[in-house]
Design a protein around this motif. Structure first.
Motif, PDB file in Angstrom:
ATOM      1  N   UNK A   1       0.888  -1.219  -0.141  1.00 60.49           N
ATOM      2  CA  UNK A   1      -0.039  -0.010  -0.182  1.00 60.49           C
ATOM      3  C   UNK A   1       0.791   1.386   0.166  1.00 60.49           C
ATOM      4  N   UNK A   2       0.368   2.100  -1.004  1.00 57.06           N
ATOM      5  CA  UNK A   2       1.410   3.309  -0.950  1.00 57.06           C
ATOM      6  C   UNK A   2       0.404   4.774  -0.826  1.00 57.06           C
ATOM      7  N   UNK A   3       0.879   5.661  -0.107  1.00 57.29           N
ATOM      8  CA  UNK A   3       0.156   6.851  -0.112  1.00 57.29           C
ATOM      9  C   UNK A   3      -0.395   7.456  -1.528  1.00 57.29           C
ATOM     10  N   UNK A   4      -1.498   7.846  -1.720  1.00 64.75           N
ATOM     11  CA  UNK A   4      -2.047   8.394  -3.042  1.00 64.75           C
ATOM     12  C   UNK A   4      -2.536   9.741  -2.992  1.00 64.75           C
ATOM     13  N   UNK A   5      -1.904  10.524  -3.854  1.00 63.43           N
ATOM     14  CA  UNK A   5      -2.438  12.110  -3.913  1.00 63.43           C
ATOM     15  C   UNK A   5      -2.570  12.456  -5.020  1.00 63.43           C
ATOM     16  N   UNK A   6      -3.549  13.628  -5.475  1.00 67.52           N
ATOM     17  CA  UNK A   6      -3.939  14.152  -6.645  1.00 67.52           C
ATOM     18  C   UNK A   6      -2.565  14.886  -7.209  1.00 67.52           C
ATOM     19  N   UNK A   7      -2.303  14.398  -8.623  1.00 67.45           N
ATOM     20  CA  UNK A   7      -1.260  15.130  -9.098  1.00 67.45           C
ATOM     21  C   UNK A   7      -1.531  16.507  -9.137  1.00 67.45           C
ATOM     22  N   UNK A   8      -2.703  17.017  -9.449  1.00 64.34           N
ATOM     23  CA  UNK A   8      -2.850  18.497  -9.479  1.00 64.34           C
ATOM     24  C   UNK A   8      -2.330  19.170  -8.252  1.00 64.34           C
ATOM     25  N   UNK A   9      -2.786  18.557  -7.191  1.00 67.25           N
ATOM     26  CA  UNK A   9      -2.302  19.127  -5.780  1.00 67.25           C
ATOM     27  C   UNK A   9      -1.086  19.166  -5.653  1.00 67.25           C
ATOM     28  N   UNK A  10      -0.342  18.158  -5.910  1.00 67.70           N
ATOM     29  CA  UNK A  10       1.307  18.274  -5.760  1.00 67.70           C
ATOM     30  C   UNK A  10       1.905  19.190  -6.499  1.00 67.70           C
ATOM     31  N   UNK A  11       1.374  19.122  -7.938  1.00 65.85           N
ATOM     32  CA  UNK A  11       1.971  20.317  -8.939  1.00 65.85           C
ATOM     33  C   UNK A  11       1.796  21.581  -8.482  1.00 65.85           C
ATOM     34  N   UNK A  12       0.431  21.928  -7.851  1.00 62.77           N
ATOM     35  CA  UNK A  12       0.366  23.203  -7.373  1.00 62.77           C
ATOM     36  C   UNK A  12       1.176  23.638  -5.972  1.00 62.77           C
ATOM     37  N   UNK A  13       1.228  22.653  -5.150  1.00 60.05           N
ATOM     38  CA  UNK A  13       2.150  22.930  -3.819  1.00 60.05           C
ATOM     39  C   UNK A  13       3.448  23.202  -4.180  1.00 60.05           C
ATOM     40  N   UNK A  14       3.948  22.731  -5.226  1.00 63.01           N
ATOM     41  CA  UNK A  14       5.364  22.806  -5.603  1.00 63.01           C
ATOM     42  C   UNK A  14       5.764  23.729  -6.571  1.00 63.01           C
TER      43      UNK A  14
END
Length: 238
Positions: free
Chosen positions: A151-164
């Motif tokens: 099991x691996x943590x799953x995050x929305x790509x759009x949010x990761x891109x915005x945060x970075x």
């Protein structure tokens, strides 16, 4: 705890391989003989790194999906002068090894995140990831033949891109590119560098991936693309 055995005596590792100016710990638990031969012959990620100098600017803020052993991110920093990068890798063992590669190259401006990227239509949480040998065959694909499921943590790509605040996205996720751009907000990203896995997703999968990027306003850049490594740039409005 699962990977406690892997971490034994890693700080005592003395032997390194060199590839395009990047130092890679010669750890047989990760660097198998097949991988080692590829590194020594400078075939490892050859098409991808050949294309990077043609479009990367040191001021770019890069998110890399499928960071593997940390070679590409290290190349970006040590050879192309990138100052800000984030690696996203689903395999926790490779995350740990990528950090070792970064440390071996005195890299401090790259973060490594153990996660799977989701589209906006998917719910964050935990994703099933299927570990295979060799490591680059691991993926979200549950087809039989994997060694274990984690099991691996799953995050929305759009949010990761915005945060970075990323403006460059590099993707090498073993077929996951087929659905990655289906209903996703690429925010301020201007360049998408994509490793296409034809044997995994087929021509229909490639068409879906390219169609989705086109719908998001990106165009194929022939000048940089080579083999399976394809660059898309955001097309400016006329």
């Amino acid at each position: 705890m699962i990977f406690k055995q892997y971490k034994r005596a890693v700080d005592d590792m003395q032997d390194y391989l060199s590839l395009r100016g990047v130092q890679i710990p010669d750890d047989p638990q990760i660097i198998t003989q097949k991988v080692k031969r590829s590194i020594l012959a400078e075939r490892y990620e050859k098409d991808e790194v050949n294309g990077l100098p043609k479009f990367i600017d040191p001021k770019d803020r890069v998110v890399e999906l499928g960071a593997g052993i940390g070679f590409v991110s290290s190349f970006l920093v040590t050879q192309l002068g990138v100052r800000n990068a984030m690696c996203v890798e689903a395999n926790p063992v490779l995350c740990e090894f990528a950090r070792r590669v970064h440390k071996a190259n005195n890299i401090e401006n790259v973060s490594v995140v153990n996660a799977v990227a989701l589209t906006d239509g998917q719910e964050p949480g935990t994703a099933s990831f299927f570990v295979r040998e060799p490591f680059w065959s691991s993926s979200l694909d549950p087809t039989p033949g994997y060694e274990k499921k984690i099991g691996v943590p799953a995050h929305r790509l759009s949010e990761m891109l915005r945060d970075f605040d990323a403006n460059v996205l590099i993707v090498d996720i073993e077929g996951g590119e087929k659905h990655l751009f289906d209903g996703v907000d690429l925010a301020n990203v201007q360049k998408v560098y994509l490793e296409v896995h034809t044997r995994k997703i087929g021509l229909h999968g490639i068409k879906k991936c390219f169609d989705n990027l086109s719908a998001l306003g990106f165009a194929y850049d022939q000048r940089v693309s080579c083999g399976g490594s394809v660059l898309f740039r955001r097309a400016k409005s006329r």
